[in-house]
Design a protein around this motif. Structure first.
Motif, PDB file in Angstrom:
ATOM      1  N   SER A  78      12.532  -4.916 -46.920  1.00 15.05           N
ATOM      2  CA  SER A  78      12.264  -4.035 -46.293  1.00 15.05           C
ATOM      3  C   SER A  78      13.892  -2.931 -44.614  1.00 15.05           C
ATOM      4  CB  SER A  78      11.549  -3.021 -45.262  1.00 15.05           C
ATOM      5  OG  SER A  78      10.343  -3.529 -46.084  1.00 15.05           O
ATOM      6  N   GLU A  81      17.134  -2.750 -47.004  1.00 16.19           N
ATOM      7  CA  GLU A  81      16.462  -0.934 -47.617  1.00 16.19           C
ATOM      8  C   GLU A  81      17.221  -0.200 -46.494  1.00 16.19           C
ATOM      9  OE1 GLU A  81      16.650   1.232 -50.777  1.00 16.19           O
ATOM     10  OE2 GLU A  81      16.833  -1.019 -50.945  1.00 16.19           O
ATOM     11  N   ARG A  84      20.602  -0.096 -45.492  1.00 12.69           N
ATOM     12  CA  ARG A  84      21.555   1.142 -46.398  1.00 12.69           C
ATOM     13  C   ARG A  84      22.279   2.609 -46.044  1.00 12.69           C
ATOM     14  NH1 ARG A  84      23.499  -0.797 -50.978  1.00 12.69           N
ATOM     15  NH2 ARG A  84      22.014   1.299 -52.592  1.00 12.69           N
TER      16      ARG A  84
END
Ligand SMILES: Nc1nc2c(ncn2[C@@H]2O[C@@H]3COP(=O)(O)O[C@H]4[C@@H](O)[C@H](n5cnc6c(=O)[nH]c(N)nc65)O[C@@H]4COP(=O)(O)O[C@H]3[C@H]2O)c(=O)[nH]1
Length: 625
Positions: A78, A81, A84
């Motif tokens: 997570s 993520e 990103r």
């Protein structure tokens, strides 16, 4: 050569104002722009860097707020993520999350910017970029850290754009300044040229003025010294310029000067310099001159060029000139010596009659120095009690009775003793001192002769000499009136003696003057008669009473000179005038004059000019005793 004033005057080693202004302005503008540009660039650099750091801090804080849960639950995926999302962030090199022990938990980075494994190493690594850190907390407890590494490529790009903009703006500004500056400089240069021209050019004749002429002479002497050549200096003085100014006015005087300047320039070569160095004085520099003979030939050409009359408003005028010639290095080795020697030669040219030229010879200097000294001292002598009036008796030729006296001024110099009037009267005439001197003689002699009569002496006629300068003096008639009134001498007892040449210099002026004198009841005599060139017709016109035969004729008697004196006596009788014979030195001269019917006699035989006391003792006291 017509001296170009700008050439003549640009002083060696000095940058003209316009040029100095131009280079000074340019340097100042460039220096100001460089300093201002450097300050602006430094300021801009700090500002942009600060803005990048602030932005990175905000981003680090956002990441810290959004990765609390992944950190607490060890959910690397997570966290990864979340990170990103930074793939679109401009300038970011790496962003990482470290757990509470400082170990790397998750990261987003570009291949060449990987974050180290520990927080400590990540904070130390800057690589020229900006590194910011934030702390991830949960209910006040530290659960991890976020680190952002921002590159400075953008900063460099922004700075390059900024510097480029600054350079373009500066060049634009300089272009504007240069355009404005060129206009200003053009105006300054034009004003400078005008000032230079005015400072070195005579505004009446447009010839180089005194300053420019002497600057040119100095240059010519320097060149001649190096080259071993000769330089001639000609000083030209107009003979009667003052009369033109006085009678026809200053406008006519200026016009005459212009024509004379043109005539002088036309008489010499264009390589020679003609300058106006004073009111009616010009200088001609001939450099190089082959020798003395050439210099004299040029001076001769100059006098020839001025021999014809010049037509100016108000009539035709002659502007004949006297010229003094001097040669470097033969006559003088320095400039001041050359000018003074040329001036001495000019003075001698004038002395030997106007419209002449004279070359300098060393013997001239002593005579000129004495003249200058006498002129200076004569000024003091008039007020300083060094002058006296001597009286020479005049007798009735037939009866031998004393009729009158001629007043003759005497100067006893405290150091040089008596100085002859033949020497100092011409100096007084030239310097204008004769006006003051003549009026002193008039007052003094009138008072003395009237006093003799009051003391019981016979009523004598007093003859006083007058010079041309006095005749032109506007206040002279008042001087005569005052001298008569204050002394009490009867006007008919005063006789003014004028020479023929004085009368012929300005016939109309002399006639008007004589009529004013006669209107006062004062008598007039023509002195030195026969030596001038009086037209007999004028004898009829002039209101004179007496002719004085010059002693040069009397001294020829009795063998020679008879014809002339007979003619004068006949002439005088024809016009109803009396005749005085002066310079009677021998009894046979007196005898001859008596037989010829001369009216009055005067001379050493009958009495020398003598001081008032001596005169009274010899001629008056026997009468009053
Ligand atoms: N050889 C000789 N000479 C005689 C004889 N009798 C008189 N003289 C001289 O002849 C001169 C006569 O004066 P002048 O012709 O008016 O000539 C005068 C006159 O032109 C001028 N002068 C003198 N006093 C005055 C003055 O007060 N005012 C002006 N304007 N000129 C003056 O100076 C000239 C020279 O004056 P002085 O030296 O006093 O010279 C005087 C006098 O001393 C003589 O028998 N033989």
């Amino acid at each position: 050569m017509k001296l170009l004033p700008s050439q003549a005057t640009a002083p060696k080693g000095r940058m003209p104002i316009a040029a100095a202004l131009r280079s000074g302005q340019l340097l100042a503008a460039v220096a100001a722009l460089v300093i201002a540009g450097a300050v602006l660039v430094a300021y801009q650099l700090l500002e942009i860097r600060q803005a990048l750091a602030d932005g990175a801090r905000v981003q680090a804080a956002i990441v810290a707020d959004s990765v609390t849960a992944p950190l607490m639950f060890g959910d690397r995926e997570s966290a990864q993520e979340t990170l990103r999302a930074f793939r679109y962030a401009q300038g970011l090199k790496a962003v990482g999350i470290y757990d509470q022990d400082g170990r790397r938990f998750a990261e987003f980075s570009y291949p060449d910017s990987r974050l180290p494994l520990t927080l400590q190493a990540a904070l130390g690594e800057r690589d020229g970029g900006i590194v910011v850190k934030d702390t991830v907390r949960y209910r006040g407890n530290v659960v991890g850290h976020t680190v952002l590494h921002v590159g400075t490529d953008r900063l460099r790009g922004a700075m390059l754009r900024y510097v480029g903009l600054l350079v373009v703006a500066s060049l634009g500004a300089m272009l504007v300044v240069a355009t404005l500056g060129r206009t200003t400089r053009a105006r300054v240069a034009a004003a400078e040229r005008k000032l230079d021209y005015m400072a070195h050019t005579d505004h009446v004749t447009q010839l180089p003025n005194r300053h420019a002429t002497y600057a040119r002479l100095e240059g010519a002497l320097e060149e001649a010294g190096v080259a071993g050549t000769q330089v001639a200096l000609l000083l030209v003085d107009l003979d009667n310029f003052k009369t033109v100014n006085d009678t026809a006015g200053h406008a006519a005087g200026d016009e005459l000067l212009k024509k004379v300047a043109a005539a002088l320039s036309g008489a010499v070569r264009t390589s020679d310099l003609v300058g106006r160095i004073g009111g009616d004085e010009f200088a001609i520099i001939v450099a190089p001159v082959p020798g003395r003979a050439s210099a004299v030939a040029i001076a001769d050409k100059v006098t020839q060029a001025l021999r014809h009359p010049f037509a100016v408003e108000g009539g035709e005028f002659f502007a004949t000139a006297s010229v003094g010639v001097c040669l470097y290095p033969d006559d003088a080795t320095t400039m001041s010596e050359l000018v003074s020697s040329a001036d001495t030669a000019l003075y001698h040219a004038k002395q030997s009659g106007r419209n002449r030229l004279a070359e300098f010879v060393p013997a001239m200097t002593a005579a000129t120095q004495r003249r200058a000294a006498l002129e200076r001292e004569l000024r003091r002598a008039i007020d300083g009690g060094q002058l006296a009036v001597h009286y020479q008796p005049q007798f009735d030729c037939a009866s031998g009775a004393l009729l009158g006296v001629e007043a003759l001024v005497r100067w006893r110099h405290p150091e040089h003793g008596p100085i002859s009037p033949a020497e100092f009267i011409p100096i007084a005439e030239e310097s204008g001192l004769i006006v003051e001197l003549g009026s002193w003689v008039l007052r003094h002699a009138c008072a003395e002769v009237a006093q003799w009569q009051r003391a019981g002496g016979p009523a004598l006629t007093l003859a006083v000499n007058m010079s041309a300068r006095q005749l032109r003096e506007p206040g002279f008639i008042e001087d005569v009136t005052r001298a008569l009134a204050s002394s009490g001498l009867a006007p008919g007892r005063l006789e003014l003696e004028l020479t023929e040449s004085v009368l012929m210099e300005d016939v109309a002026g002399a006639l008007a003057f004589m009529q004013s004198v006669r209107a006062l009841g004062v008598r007039l005599a023509i002195d030195d008669f026969g030596t001038g060139y009086s037209s007999l017709a004028y004898l009829q016109t002039f209101p004179i009473n007496q002719l004085k035969v010059d002693r040069s004729f009397v001294q020829l008697l009795p063998q020679r000179g008879e014809t002339i004196i007979h003619a004068v006596l006949a002439l005088a009788r024809g016009f109803g005038l009396t005749v005085v014979a002066e310079g009677v030195e021998e009894p046979r001269q007196l005898e001859w004059l008596r037989e010829a019917g001369c009216d009055v006699v005067q001379g050493y035989l009958l009495g020398m000019p003598m001081a008032a006391d001596a005169f009274r003792e010899r001629f008056l006291e026997p009468a009053t005793a």
